[in-house]
Scaffold this motif. Structure first.
Motif, PDB file in Angstrom:
ATOM      1  N   GLN A 188       0.825  -1.215   0.000  1.00  0.00           N
ATOM      2  CA  GLN A 188       0.000   0.000   0.000  1.00  0.00           C
ATOM      3  C   GLN A 188       0.860   1.267   0.000  1.00  0.00           C
ATOM      4  O   GLN A 188       0.344   2.367   0.164  1.00  0.00           O
ATOM      5  N   ASP A 189       2.174   1.096  -0.162  1.00  0.00           N
ATOM      6  CA  ASP A 189       3.150   2.186  -0.123  1.00  0.00           C
ATOM      7  C   ASP A 189       3.138   2.954   1.195  1.00  0.00           C
ATOM      8  O   ASP A 189       3.456   4.136   1.247  1.00  0.00           O
ATOM      9  N   LYS A 190       2.817   2.256   2.275  1.00  0.00           N
ATOM     10  CA  LYS A 190       2.922   2.841   3.624  1.00  0.00           C
ATOM     11  C   LYS A 190       4.273   2.401   4.190  1.00  0.00           C
ATOM     12  O   LYS A 190       4.371   1.536   5.046  1.00  0.00           O
ATOM     13  N   ARG A 191       5.313   3.039   3.669  1.00  0.00           N
ATOM     14  CA  ARG A 191       6.684   2.617   3.944  1.00  0.00           C
ATOM     15  C   ARG A 191       7.052   2.680   5.420  1.00  0.00           C
ATOM     16  O   ARG A 191       7.737   1.804   5.925  1.00  0.00           O
ATOM     17  N   GLN A 192       6.644   3.741   6.122  1.00  0.00           N
ATOM     18  CA  GLN A 192       7.047   3.892   7.519  1.00  0.00           C
ATOM     19  C   GLN A 192       6.487   2.763   8.380  1.00  0.00           C
ATOM     20  O   GLN A 192       7.197   2.200   9.201  1.00  0.00           O
ATOM     21  N   LEU A 193       5.219   2.441   8.191  1.00  0.00           N
ATOM     22  CA  LEU A 193       4.620   1.337   8.944  1.00  0.00           C
ATOM     23  C   LEU A 193       5.279   0.015   8.574  1.00  0.00           C
ATOM     24  O   LEU A 193       5.546  -0.824   9.434  1.00  0.00           O
ATOM     25  N   SER A 194       5.546  -0.157   7.287  1.00  0.00           N
ATOM     26  CA  SER A 194       6.203  -1.379   6.825  1.00  0.00           C
ATOM     27  C   SER A 194       7.577  -1.515   7.460  1.00  0.00           C
ATOM     28  O   SER A 194       7.942  -2.582   7.964  1.00  0.00           O
ATOM     29  N   LEU A 195       8.341  -0.424   7.465  1.00  0.00           N
ATOM     30  CA  LEU A 195       9.684  -0.457   8.039  1.00  0.00           C
ATOM     31  C   LEU A 195       9.626  -0.737   9.542  1.00  0.00           C
ATOM     32  O   LEU A 195      10.403  -1.550  10.057  1.00  0.00           O
ATOM     33  N   LEU A 196       8.713  -0.085  10.234  1.00  0.00           N
ATOM     34  CA  LEU A 196       8.579  -0.311  11.679  1.00  0.00           C
ATOM     35  C   LEU A 196       8.301  -1.784  11.974  1.00  0.00           C
ATOM     36  O   LEU A 196       8.913  -2.391  12.857  1.00  0.00           O
ATOM     37  N   LEU A 197       7.398  -2.390  11.218  1.00  0.00           N
ATOM     38  CA  LEU A 197       7.036  -3.786  11.457  1.00  0.00           C
ATOM     39  C   LEU A 197       8.161  -4.755  11.101  1.00  0.00           C
ATOM     40  O   LEU A 197       8.340  -5.771  11.767  1.00  0.00           O
ATOM     41  N   VAL A 198       8.938  -4.446  10.082  1.00  0.00           N
ATOM     42  CA  VAL A 198      10.057  -5.343   9.756  1.00  0.00           C
ATOM     43  C   VAL A 198      11.156  -5.216  10.824  1.00  0.00           C
ATOM     44  O   VAL A 198      11.825  -6.203  11.159  1.00  0.00           O
ATOM     45  N   VAL A 199      11.325  -4.032  11.399  1.00  0.00           N
ATOM     46  CA  VAL A 199      12.281  -3.870  12.504  1.00  0.00           C
ATOM     47  C   VAL A 199      11.797  -4.645  13.727  1.00  0.00           C
ATOM     48  O   VAL A 199      12.588  -5.323  14.405  1.00  0.00           O
ATOM     49  N   ILE A 200      10.495  -4.595  14.006  1.00  0.00           N
ATOM     50  CA  ILE A 200       9.929  -5.388  15.107  1.00  0.00           C
ATOM     51  C   ILE A 200      10.155  -6.875  14.852  1.00  0.00           C
ATOM     52  O   ILE A 200      10.538  -7.630  15.756  1.00  0.00           O
ATOM     53  N   THR A 201       9.971  -7.313  13.608  1.00  0.00           N
ATOM     54  CA  THR A 201      10.222  -8.710  13.233  1.00  0.00           C
ATOM     55  C   THR A 201      11.674  -9.087  13.532  1.00  0.00           C
ATOM     56  O   THR A 201      11.949 -10.162  14.070  1.00  0.00           O
ATOM     57  N   PHE A 202      12.584  -8.193  13.176  1.00  0.00           N
ATOM     58  CA  PHE A 202      14.012  -8.410  13.427  1.00  0.00           C
ATOM     59  C   PHE A 202      14.271  -8.642  14.920  1.00  0.00           C
ATOM     60  O   PHE A 202      14.952  -9.594  15.306  1.00  0.00           O
ATOM     61  N   PHE A 203      13.706  -7.788  15.764  1.00  0.00           N
ATOM     62  CA  PHE A 203      13.940  -7.929  17.211  1.00  0.00           C
ATOM     63  C   PHE A 203      13.228  -9.148  17.790  1.00  0.00           C
ATOM     64  O   PHE A 203      13.735  -9.774  18.730  1.00  0.00           O
ATOM     65  N   LEU A 204      12.092  -9.510  17.236  1.00  0.00           N
ATOM     66  CA  LEU A 204      11.447 -10.757  17.659  1.00  0.00           C
ATOM     67  C   LEU A 204      12.322 -11.962  17.307  1.00  0.00           C
ATOM     68  O   LEU A 204      12.405 -12.930  18.064  1.00  0.00           O
ATOM     69  N   GLY A 205      12.982 -11.886  16.162  1.00  0.00           N
ATOM     70  CA  GLY A 205      13.910 -12.950  15.770  1.00  0.00           C
ATOM     71  C   GLY A 205      15.083 -13.055  16.734  1.00  0.00           C
ATOM     72  O   GLY A 205      15.495 -14.158  17.114  1.00  0.00           O
ATOM     73  N   ILE A 206      15.609 -11.918  17.142  1.00  0.00           N
ATOM     74  CA  ILE A 206      16.689 -11.927  18.132  1.00  0.00           C
ATOM     75  C   ILE A 206      16.169 -12.491  19.459  1.00  0.00           C
ATOM     76  O   ILE A 206      16.864 -13.270  20.126  1.00  0.00           O
ATOM     77  N   GLY A 207      14.935 -12.132  19.814  1.00  0.00           N
ATOM     78  CA  GLY A 207      14.321 -12.694  21.025  1.00  0.00           C
ATOM     79  C   GLY A 207      14.188 -14.203  20.930  1.00  0.00           C
ATOM     80  O   GLY A 207      14.394 -14.918  21.917  1.00  0.00           O
ATOM     81  N   PHE A 208      13.860 -14.706  19.750  1.00  0.00           N
ATOM     82  CA  PHE A 208      13.775 -16.148  19.537  1.00  0.00           C
ATOM     83  C   PHE A 208      15.119 -16.808  19.835  1.00  0.00           C
ATOM     84  O   PHE A 208      15.195 -17.798  20.565  1.00  0.00           O
ATOM     85  N   VAL A 209      16.194 -16.258  19.262  1.00  0.00           N
ATOM     86  CA  VAL A 209      17.529 -16.830  19.470  1.00  0.00           C
ATOM     87  C   VAL A 209      17.884 -16.792  20.955  1.00  0.00           C
ATOM     88  O   VAL A 209      18.416 -17.763  21.498  1.00  0.00           O
ATOM     89  N   TRP A 210      17.577 -15.686  21.623  1.00  0.00           N
ATOM     90  CA  TRP A 210      17.867 -15.580  23.054  1.00  0.00           C
ATOM     91  C   TRP A 210      17.117 -16.660  23.841  1.00  0.00           C
ATOM     92  O   TRP A 210      17.691 -17.308  24.718  1.00  0.00           O
ATOM     93  N   GLN A 211      15.856 -16.869  23.520  1.00  0.00           N
ATOM     94  CA  GLN A 211      15.075 -17.880  24.237  1.00  0.00           C
ATOM     95  C   GLN A 211      15.605 -19.295  23.962  1.00  0.00           C
ATOM     96  O   GLN A 211      15.542 -20.161  24.840  1.00  0.00           O
ATOM     97  N   GLN A 212      16.130 -19.524  22.786  1.00  0.00           N
ATOM     98  CA  GLN A 212      16.751 -20.816  22.505  1.00  0.00           C
ATOM     99  C   GLN A 212      17.968 -21.012  23.412  1.00  0.00           C
ATOM    100  O   GLN A 212      18.170 -22.086  23.985  1.00  0.00           O
ATOM    101  N   TYR A 213      18.767 -19.956  23.554  1.00  0.00           N
ATOM    102  CA  TYR A 213      19.928 -20.004  24.447  1.00  0.00           C
ATOM    103  C   TYR A 213      19.476 -20.277  25.890  1.00  0.00           C
ATOM    104  O   TYR A 213      20.064 -21.116  26.582  1.00  0.00           O
TER     105      TYR A 213
END
Length: 195
Positions: A82-107
């Motif tokens: 929908q060309d809502k770049r700011q919202l898209s970028l915010l959500l992909v950054v949140i995805t990135f940190f959730l991924g890091i949280g996943f790795v931490w929980q595995q540890y």
């Protein structure tokens, strides 16, 4: 000059056409790899020294994190369409940190296993803990590759390389991320039900 431009466009078209099939081929090889590991796990369950134990709580927390990360990435992709770049970028950054949280929980999960005397290798290890930790660790390595992919997607997002008309790199990253998500869900269900 015109011929060079035509060749460049043809190269870009060919590159776009081959990108997704190449990703699917690599994911199929990863599926075969994990199918082999889980098959070896099932066969090894017949050993007399097989030990059953509960999965660490951190593995369930990491499962929730990775499922939520896929949802945020789906929303990010929708906003990008929908060309809502700011919202898209915010959500992909949140995805990135959730991924890091996943790795931490595995540890944390690996440490939970150690705290109850279940080790990957050594005299105190068991076949079952070696399999679960080994398979889980291999998945974490693939997920770390996914985190690198997300980092590249975020970088390209900052560079304005994605929009509703140009999403190939984002789509490739999203496909791989959802793949490692589904792979983990398969593994956690496998470990939960096959003991």
């Amino acid at each position: 000059m015109v011929q060079e431009q035509i060749l460049q466009r043809e190269y870009e078209v060919a590159k776009k056409k081959s990108a997704k099939p190449m990703l699917w081929i690599s994911m199929i090889s990863m599926v075969m790899f994990f199918a082999g590991l889980t098959s070896a796990y099932v066969i090894s369950m017949k050993r007399e020294d097989w030990v059953n134990f509960g999965l660490p709580d951190a593995f369930y927390i990491s499962t929730a994190l990775i499922v939520v990360s896929s949802l945020t990435l789906i929303l990010s992709q929708r906003f990008l369409k929908q060309d809502k770049r700011q919202l898209s970028l915010l959500l992909v950054v949140i995805t990135f940190f959730l991924g890091i949280g996943f790795v931490w929980q595995q540890y944390v999960g690996f440490n939970e296993l150690k705290s109850v005397g279940l080790f990957f290798t050594g005299p105190e290890s068991t076949v079952s803990t070696s399999f679960i930790i080994g398979i889980t660790f291999m998945h974490v390595l693939h997920l770390l590759a996914g985190i690198i992919v997300l980092f590249v997607v975020i970088y390209n997002h900052f560079k304005y390389k994605y929009n509703s008309d140009e999403m190939l790199g984002f789509e490739l990253g999203a496909i791989f991320w959802h793949f490692v998500d589904v792979l983990w869900i398969y593994l956690i269900l496998f470990f939960y039900f096959i003991r």
